[in-house]
Design a protein around this motif. Structure first.
Motif, mmCIF file in Angstrom:
data_model
loop_
_atom_site.group_PDB
_atom_site.id
_atom_site.type_symbol
_atom_site.label_atom_id
_atom_site.label_comp_id
_atom_site.label_asym_id
_atom_site.label_seq_id
_atom_site.Cartn_x
_atom_site.Cartn_y
_atom_site.Cartn_z
ATOM 1 N N UNK A 91 36.293 113.266 23.375
ATOM 2 C CA UNK A 91 37.437 113.841 23.196
ATOM 3 C C UNK A 91 38.471 113.196 23.639
ATOM 4 N N UNK A 92 39.016 112.442 22.412
ATOM 5 C CA UNK A 92 40.274 110.844 23.268
ATOM 6 C C UNK A 92 41.806 111.829 23.669
ATOM 7 N N UNK A 93 42.060 113.019 22.968
ATOM 8 C CA UNK A 93 42.840 113.634 23.261
ATOM 9 C C UNK A 93 42.999 113.568 24.975
ATOM 10 N N UNK A 94 41.940 114.120 25.815
ATOM 11 C CA UNK A 94 41.498 114.663 27.175
ATOM 12 C C UNK A 94 41.806 113.717 27.567
ATOM 13 N N UNK A 95 41.151 112.327 27.462
ATOM 14 C CA UNK A 95 41.504 110.941 27.730
ATOM 15 C C UNK A 95 42.498 110.829 28.837
ATOM 16 N N UNK A 96 43.775 110.889 26.710
ATOM 17 C CA UNK A 96 44.849 110.278 27.466
ATOM 18 C C UNK A 96 45.476 111.450 28.142
ATOM 19 N N UNK A 97 45.164 112.508 27.612
ATOM 20 C CA UNK A 97 46.250 113.863 28.750
ATOM 21 C C UNK A 97 46.037 113.343 30.358
ATOM 22 N N UNK A 98 44.414 113.068 30.648
ATOM 23 C CA UNK A 98 44.349 112.807 31.920
ATOM 24 C C UNK A 98 44.813 111.722 32.431
ATOM 25 N N UNK A 99 44.907 110.918 31.506
ATOM 26 C CA UNK A 99 45.596 109.541 32.325
ATOM 27 C C UNK A 99 47.415 109.159 32.629
ATOM 28 N N UNK A 100 47.841 110.822 31.839
ATOM 29 C CA UNK A 100 49.609 110.961 31.474
ATOM 30 C C UNK A 100 49.148 111.639 33.180
ATOM 31 N N UNK A 101 48.081 112.773 33.221
ATOM 32 C CA UNK A 101 48.138 113.292 34.767
ATOM 33 C C UNK A 101 48.263 112.173 36.299
ATOM 34 N N UNK A 102 47.765 111.412 36.001
ATOM 35 C CA UNK A 102 47.301 110.185 36.990
ATOM 36 C C UNK A 102 48.387 109.061 36.950
ATOM 37 N N UNK A 103 49.153 109.455 35.740
ATOM 38 C CA UNK A 103 50.325 108.380 35.622
ATOM 39 C C UNK A 103 51.682 109.216 36.412
ATOM 40 N N UNK A 104 51.586 110.378 36.239
ATOM 41 C CA UNK A 104 52.903 110.923 36.151
ATOM 42 C C UNK A 104 52.696 110.822 38.649
ATOM 43 N N UNK A 105 51.374 111.594 38.749
ATOM 44 C CA UNK A 105 50.432 111.677 40.437
ATOM 45 C C UNK A 105 50.942 110.101 40.842
ATOM 46 N N UNK A 106 50.760 109.046 39.690
ATOM 47 C CA UNK A 106 51.450 107.725 40.467
ATOM 48 C C UNK A 106 52.914 107.917 40.841
ATOM 49 N N UNK A 107 53.344 107.852 39.826
ATOM 50 C CA UNK A 107 54.899 107.778 39.978
ATOM 51 C C UNK A 107 55.551 109.106 41.250
ATOM 52 N N UNK A 108 54.780 110.340 41.058
ATOM 53 C CA UNK A 108 55.090 110.285 41.792
ATOM 54 C C UNK A 108 55.298 109.962 43.189
ATOM 55 N N UNK A 109 54.118 109.494 43.073
ATOM 56 C CA UNK A 109 53.234 108.574 44.899
ATOM 57 C C UNK A 109 54.772 107.628 44.885
ATOM 58 N N UNK A 110 55.024 106.803 44.329
ATOM 59 C CA UNK A 110 56.216 106.079 44.507
ATOM 60 C C UNK A 110 57.100 106.647 44.836
#
Length: 153
Positions: A91-110
């Protein structure tokens, strides 16, 4: 889209354009495809020389511009590569969702790093977030009563 399937040698380009878009195929170590609405189909000579041929290195203008401006994206991809939670899934949309979560965590870390003097590694920061979410939203399952098995006469 233009058909850019012809084989080309290192340093060669194939391109097609209209008044809006430029589609380009260029070969360096491997084939690179670019689609841009900002650049023209021109080659730029760089200040560097090829160490084997001693000739000046030439690249398309869109490649030079991409390389000059993609440092932040490459750095974020590098930082995410060690802590990404994306798993193999159809499911491509699951990959996209989790990638967006990872990006949000990276931004929160910054953001966290700008407000706090202590340096926390991204993996530790991610683990703290996960633990806090579990503490806050984990609801204990109600105790299930186990019925004894009875024998039918």
């Amino acid at each position: 889209m233009p058909n850019l399937t012809a084989k080309i040698n290192k340093g060669e380009t194939i391109s097609m354009s209209n008044e809006i878009l430029l589609a380009l195929k260029w070969r360096d170590r491997r084939e690179v495809h670019m689609l841009t609405n900002k650049h023209e189909d021109k080659i730029i000579a760089l200040d560097k020389k090829d160490f084997r041929t001693k000739e000046q290195i030439k690249k398309p203008a869109c490649i030079v511009d991409y390389n000059a401006n993609m440092g932040a994206v490459d750095r974020s991809d590098m930082m995410l590569s060690s802590t990404e939670c994306v798993r193999k899934t159809v499911k491509w949309y699951k990959k996209l969702f989790f990638h967006m979560v990872d990006l949000a965590i990276l931004n929160a870390h910054a953001l966290y790093q700008t407000q706090n003097p202590e340096k926390v590694p991204l993996a530790d920061f991610q683990l703290k977030i996960i633990r806090q979410l579990i503490e806050r939203y984990n609801t204990p399952e109600p105790n299930q009563k186990i019925k004894p098995m009875t024998k039918n006469p």
